[in-house]
Scaffold this active site. Structure first.
Site, mmCIF file in Angstrom:
data_model
loop_
_atom_site.group_PDB
_atom_site.id
_atom_site.type_symbol
_atom_site.label_atom_id
_atom_site.label_comp_id
_atom_site.label_asym_id
_atom_site.label_seq_id
_atom_site.Cartn_x
_atom_site.Cartn_y
_atom_site.Cartn_z
ATOM 1 N N LYS A 130 0.839 -1.204 0.000
ATOM 2 C CA LYS A 130 0.000 0.000 0.000
ATOM 3 C C LYS A 130 0.871 1.249 0.000
ATOM 4 O O LYS A 130 1.937 1.283 0.639
ATOM 5 C CB LYS A 130 -0.905 -0.022 1.240
ATOM 6 C CG LYS A 130 -1.946 1.091 1.278
ATOM 7 C CD LYS A 130 -2.859 0.929 2.503
ATOM 8 C CE LYS A 130 -3.962 1.969 2.528
ATOM 9 N NZ LYS A 130 -4.856 1.805 3.703
ATOM 10 N N SER B 268 -10.027 -0.634 6.824
ATOM 11 C CA SER B 268 -9.419 -0.407 5.510
ATOM 12 C C SER B 268 -8.713 -1.613 4.909
ATOM 13 O O SER B 268 -8.302 -1.561 3.748
ATOM 14 C CB SER B 268 -8.443 0.769 5.567
ATOM 15 O OG SER B 268 -9.152 1.982 5.521
ATOM 16 N N SER C 170 -9.793 1.769 2.625
ATOM 17 C CA SER C 170 -8.900 2.531 1.798
ATOM 18 C C SER C 170 -7.854 1.701 1.065
ATOM 19 O O SER C 170 -7.301 2.158 0.065
ATOM 20 C CB SER C 170 -8.195 3.593 2.632
ATOM 21 O OG SER C 170 -7.357 2.975 3.597
#
Lengths: 473, 116
Positions: A78, A177, A153
């Protein structure tokens, strides 16, 4: 080479060891899939130029007889986890050209284990969102249905794994997330216990809530990644010294369902998937109990006070002076305002303003302190329930993946975190595993169910998750 | 700094105006485009109205909770201290960090004058 269908980390690791293919061949195969699929899905913001060099190193270590499960395994990271010398932007214009000056501890550990980093994945800006629509670099599409969001996210990481563009991935989970995108994309997502994985080198949103988590196609893969990154770290004083130990689960576990919290208000797809999961666990010999968590219904409200408060504080560091974007205003403070105004997207500005509001003198007692007190109450309720049951079962999200652009007002987006935020507030480990798919407009969509456990009992999540999915232990 | 621009009465109906958002933006050191003020005020109002349920839930007189209020999972959180010592040798990080600064002069980060 062509990537075998349903390849997992566990299988690839054995294949690499048995020289069925090399780490370079495996990396090349993934790069080819990325070239093919990423232009449509936008899961990766950047594919690293040194992937093959990393894989070559892994091959050398393999040839030297080194044994590590992650040696040569391609992973996606990420865009808010630092890898020294690589760009990392947290999905934001304010860090668009920022290069990490050090390795996050989780990254250092994965490097030592010999993992190959394919690239950095798209995310909602500063991890604020549940769809990746808040990224400054375009939305990511759900590989299962490209008209839908992958969740967020950590949507890029979830889409990379679900779309066959990576074997596993790291994300971060502040309020769901990792778990919610795992649910939306039909894979396994783990949020470890708060303090289990060092947050050093993770770009902070809510420091009392943030935790690096893992994505995998199977529970076993999530476990492999988790074991590689867990552990105490002198660079994160909230990391725990508790050693992860896999216990032998001899008895059948008890699962609690806090049904009274949502009685009657559950979306019918969520209801059906949960009922089916409940039945499956029963058939596996688990005992199912109703449990009462009176404060559970307030978790989302508590979360949306504490998280913006912590985020507005953490994001004060982006001032255009030391790193990141800089725009000239008419004074020093004018520089800050202009830089932050242009560098942060709308959702980030919104949360900074909300955080500033709940922390301001007139409202601190009304909101922030009360949320802190209720958070403690929720945690006490959880710990009490965990005296009776080993696990708590809920849906991961209220609905399956929604359409891109469907949720326009921020509150309706926030409501998709209703089942995931409690684990963050109380520091519990939680996992999303694929439950029954649900039919929406003639499309079958993945839908995750969530298991939560007592702090530091990730092993119970893995055990129950594997039994649920029929994986061998 | 005190900030009491918004009104909240005992029935928790509150009004957040675009002017309030402007004031918050000053406190938060972030420029907000004029055309966003109305929207942000409306959003903030509905979000605050939602989260205000915590107010009703906790009876008045709740004291500021102590550090006990942090989530304290088993084996939980304690203050972590260490003795001073073993400083990083000077200039270990200087170039690495300064190279990230948008504006520098020599070994300094350059900012606008505070006093003219």
């Amino acid at each position: 080479m062509k990537i075998p269908e349903n390849l997992t980390i566990a299988v690839a690791s054995a294949d690499l060891k048995n020289k069925k293919y090399s780490a370079v061949e495996l990396a090349e195969a993934y790069l080819a899939v990325i070239r093919d699929k990423n232009p449509g899905l936008n899961a990766y913001l950047q594919v690293y130029e040194d992937v093959l060099a990393q894989a070559k190193m892994a091959d050398q270590r393999l040839s030297a007889g080194e044994e590590s499960t992650l040696l040569g395994i391609p992973l996606a990271i990420k865009d808010n986890i630092l890898i020294e010398g690589k760009k990392v932007s947290a999905g934001s214009k304010i860090l668009e050209n920022y290069t990490a000056s050090y390795d996050a501890t989780a990254i250092r550990k994965l490097k030592e284990a010999g993992a190959v980093f394919l690239g950095r994945t798209n995310m909602d800006e500063f991890a604020m969102g549940g769809s990746t629509e808040n990224s400054a670099f375009g939305v990511t599409r759900n590989p299962m249905d490209e008209s839908r969001v992958p969740g967020g996210s950590s949507g890029g990481s979830a889409a990379a794994v679900a779309g066959g563009m990576s074997l596993g991935a790291l994300g971060s989970d502040t309020g769901g997330s990792v778990r919610q995108p795992a649910s939306f994309c039909g894979i396994v997502g783990l949020k470890p216990t708060y303090g289990r994985v060092s947050r050093y080198g993770l770009i902070a949103m809510g420091s009392s809530l943030d935790q690096i988590g893992t994505f995998g196609k199977t529970v076993s893969d999530s476990e492999i990644l988790f074991e590689a990154i867990a552990g105490v770290d002198s660079m994160d004083s909230t990391s725990s010294g508790k050693i992860y130990k896999k216990s032998v689960v001899a008895k059948k576990l008890k699962i609690g369902i806090p049904r009274s919290a949502w009685e009657g208000s559950l979306d019918k797809s969520a209801e059906a998937s949960l009922l089916s999961a409940e039945k499956k666990f029963k058939d596996l010999g688990y005992e199912i109990l109703d449990v009462d968590l009176p404060t559970l219904n307030d978790a989302l409200a508590i979360y949306y006070i504490l998280m913006p408060a912590e985020a507005s504080t953490n994001l004060a560091r982006f001032d255009g002076v030391r790193y990141g974007l800089h725009l000239d205003g008419n004074s020093g403070i004018g520089d800050y305002k202009k830089t932050r105004g242009a560098g942060f997207g709308k959702e980030v500005r919104r949360r900074i303003l909300l955080g500033t509001y709940v922390l301001s003198a007139g409202y601190y007692d009304a909101y922030y302190n009360k949320a802190v007190a209720l958070r403690r109450q929720l945690t006490e309720e959880f710990l009490k329930v965990f005296k009776k049951v080993d696990l708590i079962l809920t849906p991961t999200s209220p609905t399956p993946a929604f359409k891109i652009g469907e949720k326009e007002d921020p509150l309706s987006m926030y409501l998709s975190d209703v089942f995931t935020t409690p684990a963050n507030l109380s520091g519990l480990p939680a996992i999303s595993i694929p439950g029954d798919e649900v039919r929406v407009d003639e499309t079958l969509l993945p839908f995750g169910i969530q298991l939560m456990a007592k702090p530091f009992k990730e092993d119970l999540l893995f055990h129950a998750g594997k039994e649920f999915l029929g994986e061998s232990d | 700094m005190s900030f009491c621009a918004c009104s909240i009465n005992e029935y928790h109906t509150l009004v957040i105006s675009p002017a309030d958002i402007e004031k918050l933006a000053v406190l938060a050191r972030v420029d907000v485009p004029k055309e966003e003020l109305e929207d942000l005020a409306k959003d903030a109002e509905s979000i605050i109205a939602y989260v205000a349920r915590v107010e009703k839930k906790v009876k008045s007189g709740v004291e500021r909770p102590s550090e006990k209020s942090a989530p304290a999972p088993e084996g939980g959180l304690k203050n972590v201290m260490r003795e001073d010592g073993e400083p990083t040798p000077s200039s270990t990080w200087t170039e690495k960090l300064l190279s990230l600064a948008p504006k520098r002069s020599g070994d300094y980060i350059s900012v606008k004058n505070v006093f003219e």
